[in-house]
Design an enzyme around this catalytic site. Structure first.
Site, short mmCIF file in Angstrom:
data_model
loop_
_atom_site.label_atom_id
_atom_site.label_comp_id
_atom_site.label_asym_id
_atom_site.label_seq_id
_atom_site.Cartn_x
_atom_site.Cartn_y
_atom_site.Cartn_z
N PHE A 74 -0.63 0.39 4.25
CA PHE A 74 -1.93 0.36 4.93
C PHE A 74 -2.90 -0.63 4.28
O PHE A 74 -3.85 -1.08 4.93
CB PHE A 74 -2.56 1.76 4.95
CG PHE A 74 -3.22 2.17 3.65
CD1 PHE A 74 -4.51 1.74 3.33
CD2 PHE A 74 -2.55 2.98 2.72
CE1 PHE A 74 -5.11 2.10 2.12
CE2 PHE A 74 -3.15 3.34 1.52
CZ PHE A 74 -4.43 2.89 1.22
N GLU B 14 -0.13 6.61 -10.23
CA GLU B 14 -1.04 5.68 -9.54
C GLU B 14 -2.11 6.49 -8.80
O GLU B 14 -1.79 7.41 -8.05
CB GLU B 14 -0.23 4.85 -8.53
CG GLU B 14 -1.06 3.85 -7.77
CD GLU B 14 -0.23 3.10 -6.71
OE1 GLU B 14 0.57 3.74 -5.99
OE2 GLU B 14 -0.40 1.87 -6.60
N CYS C 165 -2.71 -3.05 -4.77
CA CYS C 165 -1.61 -2.86 -5.72
C CYS C 165 -1.82 -3.72 -6.95
O CYS C 165 -1.12 -3.56 -7.94
CB CYS C 165 -0.29 -3.19 -5.07
SG CYS C 165 -0.17 -4.91 -4.65
P1 NAD Z 1 3.49 4.41 1.90
O1 NAD Z 1 4.67 4.34 1.02
O2 NAD Z 1 2.95 5.75 2.23
O3 NAD Z 1 3.83 3.73 3.34
C1 NAD Z 1 4.39 2.44 3.41
C2 NAD Z 1 5.23 2.34 4.67
O4 NAD Z 1 6.29 3.30 4.60
C3 NAD Z 1 4.44 2.65 5.94
O5 NAD Z 1 4.81 1.77 6.95
C4 NAD Z 1 4.87 4.08 6.26
O6 NAD Z 1 4.87 4.35 7.65
C5 NAD Z 1 6.28 4.16 5.73
N1 NAD Z 1 6.63 5.50 5.27
C6 NAD Z 1 5.79 6.45 4.76
N2 NAD Z 1 6.48 7.56 4.44
C7 NAD Z 1 7.78 7.32 4.73
C8 NAD Z 1 8.97 8.09 4.62
N3 NAD Z 1 8.97 9.33 4.12
N4 NAD Z 1 10.12 7.53 5.01
C9 NAD Z 1 10.15 6.28 5.50
N5 NAD Z 1 9.05 5.51 5.64
C10 NAD Z 1 7.88 6.02 5.26
O7 NAD Z 1 2.38 3.46 1.28
P2 NAD Z 1 0.85 3.29 1.73
O8 NAD Z 1 0.09 4.51 1.36
O9 NAD Z 1 0.79 2.79 3.11
O10 NAD Z 1 0.42 2.06 0.79
C11 NAD Z 1 -0.07 2.22 -0.51
C12 NAD Z 1 1.02 2.01 -1.54
O11 NAD Z 1 1.59 0.71 -1.38
C13 NAD Z 1 0.50 2.06 -2.96
O12 NAD Z 1 1.43 2.76 -3.75
C14 NAD Z 1 0.44 0.60 -3.38
O13 NAD Z 1 0.53 0.37 -4.77
C15 NAD Z 1 1.63 0.06 -2.66
N6 NAD Z 1 1.55 -1.38 -2.51
C16 NAD Z 1 2.40 -2.14 -3.25
C17 NAD Z 1 2.34 -3.52 -3.16
C18 NAD Z 1 3.29 -4.36 -3.96
O14 NAD Z 1 3.47 -5.52 -3.62
N7 NAD Z 1 3.91 -3.85 -5.02
C19 NAD Z 1 1.43 -4.13 -2.30
C20 NAD Z 1 0.58 -3.31 -1.54
C21 NAD Z 1 0.66 -1.93 -1.65
#
Ligand code: NAD
Length: 497
Positions: free
Chosen positions: A149, A383, A281
Site C-alpha cells: 500500500f 517493524e 520501507c
Molecule cells: P502486505 O504484506 O500486507 O501486502 C502486500 C501485498 O500482499 C498486497 O498486495 C496484499 O494484497 C498481499 N497480501 C496480503 N496478505 C496476503 C496473504 N496472506 N497472502 C497473499 N498475499 C497477501 O504489505 P503492506 O501492508 O501492503 O505494505 C507494508 C509492508 O511492505 C511493510 O512491511 C514495508 O516494510 C514493506 N515494504 C517493503 C519494501 C521493500 O522494498 N523492501 C518497499 C515498500 C514496502
C-alpha cells in the site's frame, strides 16, 4: 462512491466474485471507493489476456517498445499531479511527498526507455576457427507484480516498466488499500499506444495472489510487502518453478557518531523518521547514538520538533505528515507504542493523543519518540511502520554497527559522521543492503538498483536498474558456424581449437 474494476485486455472489467474491499480517505475516515476482490476465474482471464499478448509484444522491435515507453513516460509526467492526488487521497501521504513518490516511479520508466542499449546481448567472434558465440536476453513470458500500500505509484512502476520493456506481459495485483493510482497508470499505458493485454490489473487479496503463484503460465513473480507474506510468496512461487524476487519489511538504523553535525542529524532524522508518517520501507526507525552526550543532545533537539510536527489532511500544502493508511494500521502502531512503554523504554513524546480539529475520524497520530530502547525489546525487533523513532544508546562504533548487522531486517541504514574512515568501514562491513553516508534515506536511483538483505529480501535480483533487466530476461546462448566444407564426425566432447 467510486467503484473500481479490473483492467483486462485493455478493458475495464467489473468484479464478479461478489467480494469487495472498502477504500477509505484516511484524512476523513470516510469510505471513498470499493474495489472488487478477484476470484480465480477473473485472475485466469487476466493471465490469458497477457498470454495472448505475449507473442506479438515480445516480437515487437525493441525500438518500437522503447517509443511506447517514452510516450508512457511523457504521459506520466503530464498526469503527475493527478496521480499524486490519487496517492494522497487513498494512502494519506501529504501531496508534496506524493508528488515525489510518483517522480521516483517515473524515473524507472525513463530508465526503461534506454532498453535498446540495456538489453543488448554479448558476442564473441571466432572462438574457434569459423565459430562465433552470441547470447541474447529473452523475455520470460507472463509475469506477475504484487505491490504494497505504501508506494502505489512508485512500486508498480518499478515492476511494470521493467517487465514490459524487456518484452514480457504483466498481470499486476496492486494493494487493495489504494488501487486508484496503478489503475490510472495502466490506462495511461494504453493511451501511450501500449497494446491491450500487455499491462493488466487484477484487484484482489490472498485469493488472487495464490492464483498467480500457482498458475503455470506465470513465469516470474515480483513482490513487495511485509516479510511474512514475502517469505510465503517466495517459497510458494519457487516451489512452483517460478523465478521470484520478494522484498519484505525493514527496521532501518541510523548510526550517529560523536563527531557528526548534530543539528544536521536532527534535521535528517525528522524527515526520515516522520515523513510519510513513517510508512516507508526506508524510513529511519532507529537512531543509534554513540555516547550519552549525543543521545542527550538529540533528545533536546528532537523533542520540541516532534511535538510541533505540522500534521494535517493529505491534500493541504506545506505539511510534514498526514494520517496513517487505515484505522487498523493506526491501532497496530499504537499497540507498539504501548508495548515499548511496557517493555521499559522511555517515551519522551507520545503521539497517541493527537487529534486534528474537524477531522476527528481521520487516522491521525502524532509523532512519538522513545529513548533508551534495548535490543531485546519486541518493539525494537519488529517493524512498527509508523511515526515512531526509537533512540538507542551505545558505547562505541562497533557496538552500534553490530545492532544493524545483527537485526533480522537489513533493508537500509545510514551513518552520520565527519570521519571518512569510519563511514567507509561502516559501508564495507555492515550487513545491510543499502547504506547512506550522511544521507538518511539511501534509495538508489533508477540506474542502480534497490534491494535489502536478510529478512528484507528473498531471491537473487534487486528491483530496477540492470538487476531488473536480468530478473525479467533469460539468457540464450548460440554457438554458430557456417562451414565451407563438410563437417567431420567427432565422438569426443567438443573442444574448440
Ligand atoms: P502486505 O504484506 O500486507 O501486502 C502486500 C501485498 O500482499 C498486497 O498486495 C496484499 O494484497 C498481499 N497480501 C496480503 N496478505 C496476503 C496473504 N496472506 N497472502 C497473499 N498475499 C497477501 O504489505 P503492506 O501492508 O501492503 O505494505 C507494508 C509492508 O511492505 C511493510 O512491511 C514495508 O516494510 C514493506 N515494504 C517493503 C519494501 C521493500 O522494498 N523492501 C518497499 C515498500 C514496502
Amino acid at each position: 462512491m467510486k467503484h473500481y474494476t479490473h483492467l483486462i485486455a485493455g478493458n475495464a472489467v467489473d468484479g464478479t466474485s461478489g467480494r469487495f474491499a472498502p477504500i477509505y480517505n484516511p484524512s476523513t475516515g470516510q469510505q471513498s471507493a470499493e474495489v472488487p476482490l478477484a476470484n480465480v476465474s477473473e485472475v485466469e482471464q487476466a493471465i490469458a489476456a497477457a498470454e495472448a499478448a505475449f507473442p506479438s509484444w515480445s516480437g515487437t522491435s525493441v525500438l518500437q517498445r522503447a517509443r511506447i515507453m517514452t510516450r508512457f513516460t511523457a504521459l506520466l509526467y503530464k498526469h503527475q499531479p493527478e496521480l499524486a492526488e490519487l496517492v494522497s487521497r487513498e494512502h494519506g501521504k501529504v501531496i508534496e511527498d506524493a508528488m515525489g513518490s510518483v517522480l521516483r516511479g517515473i524515473e524507472v520508466a525513463e530508465f526503461a526507455c534506454g532498453i535498446p542499449h540495456l538489453q543488448k546481448g554479448e558476442f564473441s567472434d571466432n572462438v574457434a576457427s569459423g565459430i562465433d558465440i552470441y547470447s541474447m536476453r529473452k523475455p520470460l513470458g507472463v509475469v506477475a507484480g504484487i505491490t504494497p500500500f505504501n508506494f502505489p505509484a512508485m512500486i508498480p512502476l518499478w515492476m511494470a516498466s521493467m517487465a514490459i520493456i524487456t518484452g514480457n506481459t504483466v498481470v499486476l495485483k496492486p494493494s487493495e488499500k489504494d488501487p486508484g493510482c496503478p489503475m490510472r497508470m495502466a490506462e495511461l499505458f494504453l493511451e501511450a499506444g501500449g497494446p491491450a493485454g500487455v499491462f493488466n490489473i487484477v484487484n484482489g487479496d490472498k485469493e488472487a495472489v495464490d492464483c498467480l503463484l500457482n498458475d503455470s503460465r506465470i513465469k516470474a513473480v515480483s513482490f513487495v510487502g511485509s516479510t511474512p507474506i514475502a517469505r510465503y510468496v517466495y517459497e510458494t512461487a519457487t516451489k512452483n518453478g517460478k523465478r521470484c524476487q520478494a522484498m519484505g519489511g525493514a527496521k532501518n538504523h541510523m548510526l550517529i557518531l560523536p563527531d557528526a553535525d548534530l543539528d544536521g542529524v536532527a534535521n535528517a532524522l525528522m524527515g526520515a523518521a516522520y515523513g510519510s508518517a513513517g510508512e516507508r520501507c526506508m524510513a529511519i526507525s532507529v537512531g543509534v547514538c554513540v555516547g550519552d552526550e549525543v543521545a542527550d543532545r538529540l533528545i533536546e533537539l528532537l523533542t520540541p520538533r516532534v511535538k510541533a510536527l505540522k500534521i494535517g489532511t493529505s491534500l493541504d500544502k506545506g505539511l510534514e505528515m498526514g494520517p496513517l493508511v487505515t484505522a487498523e494500521h493506526r491501532a497496530k502502531v499504537m499497540n507498539y507504542i504501548q508495548m515499548g512503554v511496557d517493555e521499559g523504554a522511555d517515551l519522551i513524546v507520545d503521539g497517541r493523543d493527537f487529534k486534528l480539529a474537524g477531522h476527528e475520524d481521520g487516522y491521525f497520530l502524532g509523532g512519538s519518540l522513545f529513548d533508551n530502547v534495548k535490543k531485546d525489546m519486541r518493539s525494537y525487533k519488529e517493524e512498527i511502520f509508523g511515526p515512531v523513532l526509537q533512540l538507542m544508546r551505545v558505547q562505541n562504533f562497533e557496538e552500534g554497527m553490530a545492532l544493524a548487522t545483527d537485526h533480522e531486517y537489513g533493508n537500509g541504514t545510514s551513518i552520520f559522521t565527519r570521519s571518512g574512515a569510519a563511514a567507509r568501514t561502516y559501508a564495507d562491513r555492515v550487513e545491510v543492503g543499502m547504506v547512506g553516508i550522511n544521507v538518511p534515506i539511501p534509495v538508489p536511483l533508477a540506474f542502480h538498483s534497490f534491494g535489502g538483505w536478510k529478512a528484507s529480501s528473498f531471491g537473487d535480483h534487486n528491483q530496477f536498474g540492470m538487476e531488473a533487466v536480468r530478473f525479467y530476461t533469460k539468457v540464450k546462448t548460440v554457438t554458430a558456424r557456417w562451414p565451407e566444407s563438410t563437417i567431420e564426425a567427432d565422438f569426443s566432447i567438443p573442444t574448440l581449437k
